[in-house]
Scaffold this motif. Structure first.
Motif: not given
Lengths: 395, 377
Positions: B1-3, B178-180
Motif C-alpha cells: 500500500m505504502a508506495n 499511499s494515495d488511496e
C-alpha cells in the motif's frame, strides 16, 4: 564566570553628556520657574507642587515596587536592566524635599485642615479621626520610612552582590520582596487617599488607591523603558540585546496600560451607574466647563493611542515606537495627576508656566539623580546569578 | 500500500542539534520542510526562517467586528427598538454598553481566531497526514527531535537529502504513503453514519424528556416541590390569628383603592352615585371595547340578551327593558360592581372609570334602539 560576561560593559560608563546636561538644565530652569511661580501665585504653585510631588512618588516608589516584583516573580529578562530601576528608586529621599512646601501650605490644599470647617460639617467631622494633620503627618512619615527601609535593603544586597557574587543576597531580597508587596499595596493606597482623594474630602472611591497605583506603575515602567531603550541604542548594558528583551518591555507596558483603562473605567462606570449625589459630583466636576476635553484627552492619550501604538507584535519590539509610547505615557501621567488635582481648585482648565515648572523640575531631578547614580555604580548587576539567563533570554 | 515517497526524515537528540539542523536545511535552500519536537523549542521560527504569522490580523478583525457589532446591537436595542428609561439615564447610555462590548470583542476574537486557524490555516478537515502513525511521529512526540524534508520540494534529491541529514548527525529514515489512504474522503451520507446520528438524536431527546418531565418529579429530585409556604385553606402558626396574610389596619385604605360603600344598597347607589364621565368619543370607544370584552358574552353585542350562551344559563336579561332604561346610572354601576343573581362581580376585571364608560356606552345602545323622532333629523 563565562564567555558571555566578557561582553558586558562592566566599567562604570558615564551617561551621554547631552542627557546629563539636559537633566541639569531642566532642574535649574524648573527651580527658577518654581520660584517665580511661588512668588506670583503661591496658591497655584502649591497645587502644581502636589502634582510634581505625586509624580515623583509614582516613579520612585514604583521603582522600588518593580525591584521587588522582579525578585518575587523570579523574572529573568529584566535582571540585566535592574540597575535602571534601582537608580530611579534613588529619587525616593527627594520626596521629603518636595513635601516640605506642601506641609507648609496645607491649608491651601486640604479643606479638612480647617478646624472651623470640620466642626460645622457632619461628614468631615466623622472623618476627622483619620483626616487630621497629626495622623496625616505620621502616616506620611511611616510610609516614607517603610519605603526607604525596603529600598535600602534591596539596594544594599544588590550592590554588595556585584563584589562577592553570592547567591544568598538574592534569596534575602526575595524574602524582603515578599513582605514588601502587601506593605506596598496598603501604603500606596493610603498615600493616594491622603494626598489626592482627600483634596475633595467629602468624596470617596474605594478603587481610588488602585487607580493611582496602576497609573504610577505605568509611568514608572515608561520611564524605565525609555531609559533602557535609549541607553541600549547607545551601547550601554551589554552586547546582543535582542528583540525579545524589547518585546518584554512592550508587552508589560501594553498589559499595564490596559489595566489602567480597566480600573479607570471601572471607577467611572460604577459611580456613573449608581448616580449617588455623594459620589457623582467628582465626575460631574470633571465633565463641565472645559474639563470634559481634559477627561477625553486623558482617555485618548493614556489608553487609546498608546494601546494601538503597542497592539501589534512588531510594534512591541520597535525601539523608536517603544520610546515614543513611553514618552507619551509619561506625559499622560502628568495629565492624569493634573486631572485628579486641578478640577478641585479651578472651575475650568488652566495652563501656563505654573503648570510647566514642576514637570520640568521633577523630570530634571530624575535625570540628575540617575546620572549621579550611574556614574558611581555598575550599570549591570554583574554579580546576579540570574544575569546570564537574563542576557540569554529568548521568548 | 505504502508506495510513494512522502519525505526523508531524520531524528536528533537535543534542541540545540535540531536548531542547527533546521538552519542547515534552510541554508541548503529547501522550502518544503518541517520540524517536529516534543515541546516548543525557542528560536525555531528564526532557524526555519518562517514568516510572521498573519493570524494576528484575523484576531484584530474579529475583535473589531465583535466590538462594532455589539455596540451597534446594544445601541439599537436600548435606543431604537425597545427604549426603556433605566435609572433615569438617556436611552443611549454608552458607558453601560462598554463591558458587554468588551466581552463580545474578546469572545469573537477568541472563537473566530480558533475557528479560522483550524479551518484556513490548518486546512481542516485534514483527516490524515502521511506522517501520522509512523515510527518517526512516535519518536518525535516522546523524546526525539525530528526534521522532515518533503519529496515535493523543488530541490529534492533523495541521495543528497540523505547525505545532508546524515552529515548533520541525524538518524535518517524515509516516510512513504499511499494515495488511496491520503485522499480518503469521509462519506457523510453512509447509512451507518446517518443511523448513528438518528440514534444520538433519539437518545438525547428521550433522555431530555425523561429528565425534565419524569425524573425531576420523582424522589429524591422533587425537593423543589416542598416549599415552606402557606397554601390556601392551610393553618399558619406564624401569627397568633392563624392567618398567613395580614389584615389591613382598621380604618385604613390601601393606596389606589376606594371602598364601595353601597354594597347591598342598590337604591342608595342609584340615588347618590353620579357618572363622572362625559360621553365623548374617546370615552365611548373605551366603553365599547370593555362592553364587548366583558359584557357581550352574555348580554349580546347590542345588549339584547341574545348571546351564544342563550339556553345554557338562565337567560341574561336585555338591557333595553323599561326597567334598565329607567334606572339611574348608579344602579347599573352597582350591578357591575356587585353582580346580581347569576352575574358575578366585575369589580376586579373592570376599573371604576371603565365601568362608567361602559354605562355611557349602554346608554348609547339604548338610545339607538329607541330613537326619538328628533334624533333622525
Amino acid at each position: 564566570m563565562n564567555e558571555h560576561l566578557n561582553n558586558i560593559i562592566v566599567a562604570k560608563k558615564e551617561l551621554p553628556s547631552s542627557l546629563v546636561k539636559l537633566g541639569w538644565v531642566l532642574t535649574m530652569l524648573g527651580l527658577v520657574l518654581v520660584g517665580i511661580s511661588y512668588i506670583t501665585d503661591a496658591q497655584r504653585a502649591v497645587q502644581n507642587n502636589l502634582i510634581g510631588f505625586t509624580f515623583l512618588a509614582s516613579v520612585s516608589v514604583g521603582a522600588v515596587f518593580f525591584i521587588a516584583l522582579e525578585y518575587i516573580a523570579g523574572a529573568v529578562w529584566s535582571t540585566p536592566f535592574r540597575r535602571v530601576t534601582e537608580f530611579l528608586a534613588a529619587t525616593l529621599p527627594l520626596l521629603i524635599i518636595l513635601a516640605i512646601p506642601l506641609f507648609m501650605n496645607m491649608h491651601n490644599l486640604f479643606e479638612w485642615t480647617h478646624t472651623d470647617v470640620v466642626t460645622s460639617d457632619k461628614v468631615l467631622h466623622g472623618k476627622a479621626s483619620y483626616l487630621n494633620v497629626n495622623s496625616f503627618t505620621i502616616r506620611f512619615a511611616v510610609m516614607m520610612a517603610i519605603w526607604m527601609l525596603f529600598y535600602l535593603v534591596f539596594r544594599k544586597h544588590s550592590f554588595v552582590q556585584d563584589l562577592n557574587h553570592d547567591q544568598k543576597h538574592t534569596s534575602i531580597n526575595i524574602k524582603f520582596a515578599a513582605v514588601f508587596i502587601p506593605v506596598y499595596a496598603i501604603s500606596i493606597s493610603l498615600f493616594a487617599f491622603d494626598w489626592l482623594m482627600s483634596l475633595t474630602p467629602h468624596w470617596f472611591s474605594t478603587i481610588f488607591g488602585v487607580y493611582y497605583f496602576i497609573g504610577s506603575i505605568v509611568c514608572t515602567l515608561s520611564v524605565i523603558t525609555y531609559l533602557v531603550v535609549s541607553l541600549a541604542e547607545k551601547g550601554y548594558f551589554f552586547k546582543g540585546i535582542t528583540e525579545d528583551h524589547y518585546y518584554s518591555f512592550g508587552a508589560l507596558l501594553f498589559a499595564l496600560l490596559s489595566f489602567w483603562a480597566y480600573i479607570a473605567f471601572s471607577q467611572f462606570m460604577l459611580i456613573w451607574y449608581a448616580n449617588l449625589p455623594e459620589e457623582n459630583f467628582w465626575f460631574i466636576a470633571r465633565w463641565k466647563n472645559g474639563w470634559e476635553y481634559i477627561s477625553s484627552a486623558l482617555a485618548l492619550f493614556h489608553f487609546w493611542i498608546p494601546y494601538f501604538m503597542l497592539v501589534s507584535r512588531p510594534s512591541k519590539m520597535n525601539k523608536g515606537n517603544l520610546k515614543r509610547t513611553a514618552l507619551l505615557l509619561i506625559a499622560a501621567h502628568f495629565l492624569d495627576l493634573y486631572w485628579m488635582v486641578m478640577p478641585t481648585f479651578h472651575a475650568s482648565p488652566v495652563f501656563s508656566f505654573h503648570e510647566l515648572a514642576f514637570p520640568m523640575l521633577t523630570l530634571g531631578l530624575i535625570i540628575v539623580v540617575f546620572a549621579i547614580q550611574s556614574k558611581k555604580y555598575n550599570m549591570v548587576p554583574i554579580g546576579d546569578p540570574k544575569l546570564e539567563r537574563g542576557i540569554d533570554f529568548r521568548l | 500500500m505504502a508506495n510513494s515517497l512522502y519525505s526523508i526524515v531524520a531524528t536528533f537528540e537535543s534542541p540545540d542539534t535540531i536548531i542547527k539542523a533546521a538552519k542547515a536545511v534552510r541554508d541548503a535552500g529547501y522550502k518544503k520542510f518541517d520540524v517536529h519536537t516534543p515541546f516548543p523549542v525557542h528560536g525555531m521560527d528564526k532557524a526555519m526562517s518562517l514568516p510572521e504569522t498573519k493570524l494576528g490580523f484575523v484576531t484584530l478583525a474579529a475583535a473589531i467586528l465583535g466590538a462594532v457589532g455589539m455596540i451597534s446591537f446594544a445601541s439599537w436595542v436600548a435606543a431604537v427598538d425597545y427604549p426603556l428609561v433605566i435609572g433615569g439615564k438617556p436611552y443611549w447610555s454608552w458607558p453601560a454598553f462598554v463591558p458587554v462590548t468588551y466581552e463580545i470583542a474578546v469572545l469573537a476574537s477568541v472563537v473566530l481566531t480558533v475557528v479560522i486557524m483550524i479551518v484556513f490555516f490548518f486546512k481542516f478537515p485534514n483527516i490524515s497526514h502521511p506522517l501520522h502513525d509512523t515510527p518517526y511521529m512516535k519518536k518525535v512526540s516522546s523524546d526525539k527531535f525530528g526534521v522532515s524534508i518533503q519529496a515535493q520540494d523543488e530541490l529534492f534529491n533523495e541521495k543528497k537529502v540523505r547525505e545532508l541529514l546524515q552529515s548533520l548527525g541525524g538518524n535518517v529514515d524515509a516516510v512513504y504513503y499511499s494515495d488511496e489512504f491520503i485522499n480518503f474522503k469521509p462519506q457523510l451520507f453512509e447509512p451507518k453514519f446517518l443511523l448513528l446520528l438518528a440514534g444520538i438524536a433519539m437518545a438525547s431527546s428521550a433522555g431530555g424528556y425523561l429528565l425534565w418531565n419524569k425524573i425531576l418529579f420523582l424522589p429524591p429530585y422533587d425537593w423543589m416541590m416542598e416549599q415552606q409556604k402557606v397554601k390556601p385553606q392551610m393553618v399558619s402558626n406564624f401569627y397568633s390569628d392563624k392567618f398567613a396574610m395580614r389584615q389591613p389596619v382598621e380604618g385604613t385604605v390601601a393606596r389606589g383603592y376606594i371602598p364601595y360603600p353601597y354594597k347591598d344598597k342598590p337604591d342608595d347607589a342609584g340615588k347618590y352615585l353620579v357618572n363622572p364621565l362625559l360621553p365623548t368619543k374617546q370615552v365611548l370607544e373605551l366603553g365599547k371595547k370593555k362592553f364587548l370584552t366583558f359584557c357581550s358574552p352574555c348580554h349580546g353585542n347590542f345588549g339584547q340578551g341574545d348571546s351564544r350562551l342563550r339556553g345554557q344559563f338562565p337567560n341574561p336579561p336585555s338591557l333595553h327593558s323599561d326597567k334598565v332604561r329607567g334606572w339611574p346610572d348608579g344602579n347599573i354601576y352597582h350591578v357591575i360592581t356587585n353582580g346580581q343573581n347569576v352575574m358575578p362581580s366585575y369589580q376586579y376585571q373592570v376599573s371604576r372609570e371603565e365601568r362608567w364608560a361602559i354605562i355611557l356606552y349602554i346608554r348609547t345602545l339604548q338610545r339607538a334602539l329607541n330613537a326619538k323622532e328628533s334624533d333622525l333629523q
